[in-house]
Design a protein around this motif. Structure first.
Motif, PDB file in Angstrom:
ATOM      1  N   LYS A 175      -1.436 -50.373  89.135  1.00 22.62           N
ATOM      2  CA  LYS A 175       0.153 -50.081  88.643  1.00 22.62           C
ATOM      3  C   LYS A 175       0.266 -51.379  88.076  1.00 22.62           C
ATOM      4  O   LYS A 175       1.175 -51.192  87.051  1.00 22.62           O
ATOM      5  N   GLN A 176       0.122 -52.479  88.225  1.00 23.26           N
ATOM      6  CA  GLN A 176       0.211 -53.850  87.700  1.00 23.26           C
ATOM      7  C   GLN A 176      -0.394 -53.781  86.345  1.00 23.26           C
ATOM      8  O   GLN A 176       0.339 -54.355  85.323  1.00 23.26           O
ATOM      9  N   ARG A 177      -1.652 -53.275  86.249  1.00 24.83           N
ATOM     10  CA  ARG A 177      -2.237 -53.286  84.971  1.00 24.83           C
ATOM     11  C   ARG A 177      -1.631 -52.124  83.994  1.00 24.83           C
ATOM     12  O   ARG A 177      -1.620 -52.473  82.763  1.00 24.83           O
ATOM     13  N   GLU A 178      -1.305 -51.104  84.828  1.00 27.20           N
ATOM     14  CA  GLU A 178      -0.483 -50.023  83.917  1.00 27.20           C
ATOM     15  C   GLU A 178       0.809 -50.765  83.571  1.00 27.20           C
ATOM     16  O   GLU A 178       0.987 -50.137  82.100  1.00 27.20           O
ATOM     17  N   ASN A 179       1.649 -51.425  84.249  1.00 28.52           N
ATOM     18  CA  ASN A 179       2.753 -51.823  83.812  1.00 28.52           C
ATOM     19  C   ASN A 179       2.666 -52.929  82.543  1.00 28.52           C
ATOM     20  O   ASN A 179       3.453 -52.889  81.648  1.00 28.52           O
ATOM     21  N   GLU A 180       1.476 -53.616  82.517  1.00 26.82           N
ATOM     22  CA  GLU A 180       1.382 -54.704  81.752  1.00 26.82           C
ATOM     23  C   GLU A 180       1.131 -54.192  80.284  1.00 26.82           C
ATOM     24  O   GLU A 180       1.298 -54.478  79.252  1.00 26.82           O
ATOM     25  N   THR A 181       0.484 -52.664  80.276  1.00 31.34           N
ATOM     26  CA  THR A 181       0.139 -52.256  78.973  1.00 31.34           C
ATOM     27  C   THR A 181       1.274 -51.604  78.548  1.00 31.34           C
ATOM     28  O   THR A 181       1.494 -51.508  77.201  1.00 31.34           O
ATOM     29  N   ASN A 182       2.396 -51.344  79.174  1.00 31.02           N
ATOM     30  CA  ASN A 182       3.418 -50.718  78.587  1.00 31.02           C
ATOM     31  C   ASN A 182       4.513 -51.534  78.192  1.00 31.02           C
ATOM     32  O   ASN A 182       4.959 -52.426  77.777  1.00 31.02           O
TER      33      ASN A 182
END
Length: 83
Positions: free
Chosen positions: A76-83
């Motif tokens: 989730k953290q990695r997904e939020n960083e890419t957005n």
């Protein structure tokens, strides 16, 4: 439950599913040894093995939950960083 599992990323779901199945197998083996103690297996060694398996199931379940939550948090953290 199906709705919750559908929201979880695939690696976390895999860890949770495989871990839950392994905990179920450990508990079933413990039950089998406990029921068969004295009839099928040697009483004292079967009871001892059953207790050890049952005691081992708790840390395994905590590890599975922690691992699944950790993987989900990381993804989730990695997904939020890419957005």
């Amino acid at each position: 439950m199906k709705k919750i599992l559908s929201r979880i990323h695939r690696p976390a779901r895999l860890v949770l599913t495989v871990g839950a199945l392994s905990v179920i197998v450990i508990i079933l083996l413990s039950t089998l040894l406990y029921i068969g103690a004295g009839r099928v297996f040697d009483y004292y060694s079967a009871i001892d093995a059953s207790e050890k398996l049952l005691a081992f199931s708790r840390p395994v379940s905590v590890g599975v939950c922690t691992g699944s939550l950790g993987i989900e948090y990381f993804l989730k953290q990695r997904e939020n960083e890419t957005n």
